[in-house]
Scaffold this active site. Structure first.
Site, PDB file in Angstrom:
ATOM      1  N   GLY A  25     -16.525-123.220 -57.332  1.00 60.68           N
ATOM      2  CA  GLY A  25     -17.775-123.946 -57.101  1.00 60.68           C
ATOM      3  C   GLY A  25     -18.602-124.038 -58.357  1.00 60.68           C
ATOM      4  N   ALA A  26     -17.916-124.236 -59.493  1.00 62.11           N
ATOM      5  CA  ALA A  26     -18.580-124.146 -60.795  1.00 62.11           C
ATOM      6  C   ALA A  26     -19.551-125.286 -61.059  1.00 62.11           C
ATOM      7  CB  ALA A  26     -17.531-124.098 -61.909  1.00 62.11           C
ATOM      8  N   ASN A 102     -17.716-118.137 -55.572  1.00 61.33           N
ATOM      9  CA  ASN A 102     -19.050-118.717 -55.459  1.00 61.33           C
ATOM     10  C   ASN A 102     -19.084-119.977 -54.605  1.00 61.33           C
ATOM     11  OD1 ASN A 102     -21.902-119.431 -56.416  1.00 61.33           O
ATOM     12  ND2 ASN A 102     -20.702-121.158 -57.199  1.00 61.33           N
ATOM     13  N   TYR A 173     -23.178-121.634 -40.728  1.00 60.17           N
ATOM     14  CA  TYR A 173     -23.163-121.197 -42.127  1.00 60.17           C
ATOM     15  C   TYR A 173     -23.307-119.677 -42.202  1.00 60.17           C
ATOM     16  CZ  TYR A 173     -24.923-120.391 -46.873  1.00 60.17           C
ATOM     17  OH  TYR A 173     -25.122-119.905 -48.138  1.00 60.17           O
ATOM     18  N   LYS A 177     -20.559-116.781 -43.489  1.00 58.85           N
ATOM     19  CA  LYS A 177     -20.887-115.887 -44.598  1.00 58.85           C
ATOM     20  C   LYS A 177     -20.873-114.416 -44.158  1.00 58.85           C
ATOM     21  CE  LYS A 177     -21.816-118.583 -48.210  1.00 58.85           C
ATOM     22  NZ  LYS A 177     -21.267-118.394 -49.571  1.00 58.85           N
ATOM     23  N   THR A 257     -23.268-103.968 -52.179  1.00 63.10           N
ATOM     24  CA  THR A 257     -23.948-105.255 -52.106  1.00 63.10           C
ATOM     25  C   THR A 257     -25.177-105.226 -53.000  1.00 63.10           C
ATOM     26  OG1 THR A 257     -23.220-105.611 -49.831  1.00 63.10           O
ATOM     27  CG2 THR A 257     -25.118-106.889 -50.593  1.00 63.10           C
TER      28      THR A 257
END
Length: 269
Positions: A25-26, A102, A173, A177, A257
């Site tokens: 996802g650059a 990412n 979403y 995640k 995390t």
């Protein structure tokens, strides 16, 4: 389709060379910031997005800062091309020291969980959870088979809206995640003995393209004290956190995390 410039080196680690990071996802806001931070930390980079044109300007910018960069076009949900993509990544520089998961997609339409459709749900799960799970698997397998002159890292970007906050109009979403977040614990437990440390980075309200349509709503939340820091987060702050983890600055902490959320997860009274 996977397109890459490859420099075949027999699959052996190029020792003494600069470390190499793969950023998925650059082309997006966080991906661009992460790539810049890694380049500043001394990494060469492999950038991937769905098409090779999107990260082209980023590649040129990074190369001006003395980083060598390969761009590989790859759709993460393409199971058939995953192994070829992984091979191309490792052959780019003869090594891979860090994977940054990412890439991600948001909901097709914000709304009540009672109205969530199968298309939006399946899309979030396919990209945000399934694709990243199997890419991590493919990369980890290859890391284990490849000689290493340092510990490797896998850093996965999730979201603050998992445990302490619930996105009332982002159910699919957040659910995808949350599954991704849990998977990191499994990877950390399995890969630590292989010399691979796994971490999760949870951004809060970040100024990116993904939040443009909700800027007014989030401005009001920040003004009301919802974020103790009293401001939006900047993509560069996530980038610096990822770079710190990639460099091994948080040793003996695999599976942890790192919250980059301005204290948004706290319930202040």
């Amino acid at each position: 389709m996977v397109k890459a410039r490859t420099r075949l080196q027999g699959g052996l680690m190029t020792r003494g060379a600069k470390p190499v990071a793969l950023v998925t996802g650059a082309a997006g806001g966080l991906g661009t910031a992460i790539a810049h931070a890694l380049a500043a930390a001394g990494f060469n980079l492999v950038l991937t997005d769905r098409d090779a044109e999107s990260p082209a300007a980023l590649k040129a910018d990074l190369e001006r800062s003395d980083a060598s960069v390969d761009v590989i076009a790859y759709d993460l949900v393409d199971d058939r091309m995953r192994e070829r993509f992984t091979d191309s990544v490792f052959y780019s520089f003869g090594r891979l020291d860090c994977l940054v998961n990412n890439a991600g997609v948001s909901v097709l339409s914000r709304g009540d969980i009672l109205d969530v459709g199968t298309e939006s749900f399946d899309r979030c799960v396919a990209v945000n959870l399934r694709a990243q799970f199997f890419l991590t698997q493919a990369v980890a397998r290859r890391m284990i088979r490849t000689d290493a002159d340092r510990r490797r890292t896998i850093v996965t970007v999730t979201t603050v809206a998992i445990e302490h906050n619930v996105g009332s109009v982002l159910a699919e979403y957040c659910i995808s995640k949350a599954g991704l977040s849990h998977s990191i614990q499994h990877w950390a437990a399995r890969l630590e003995r292989e010399g691979i440390d796994c971490y999760e980075v949870r951004p809060g309200m970040m100024k990116t393209d993904m939040t443009v349509t909700t800027r007014e709503k989030y401005d009001a939340l920040i003004a009301s004290g919802f974020v103790p820091a009293g401001r939006w987060g900047e993509a560069a702050e996530v980038g610096r956190a990822v770079a710190m983890l990639a460099q091994g600055e948080l040793s003996y902490a695999t599976g942890q995390t790192l919250h980059i959320d301005g204290g948004m997860r706290f319930k202040v009274f």
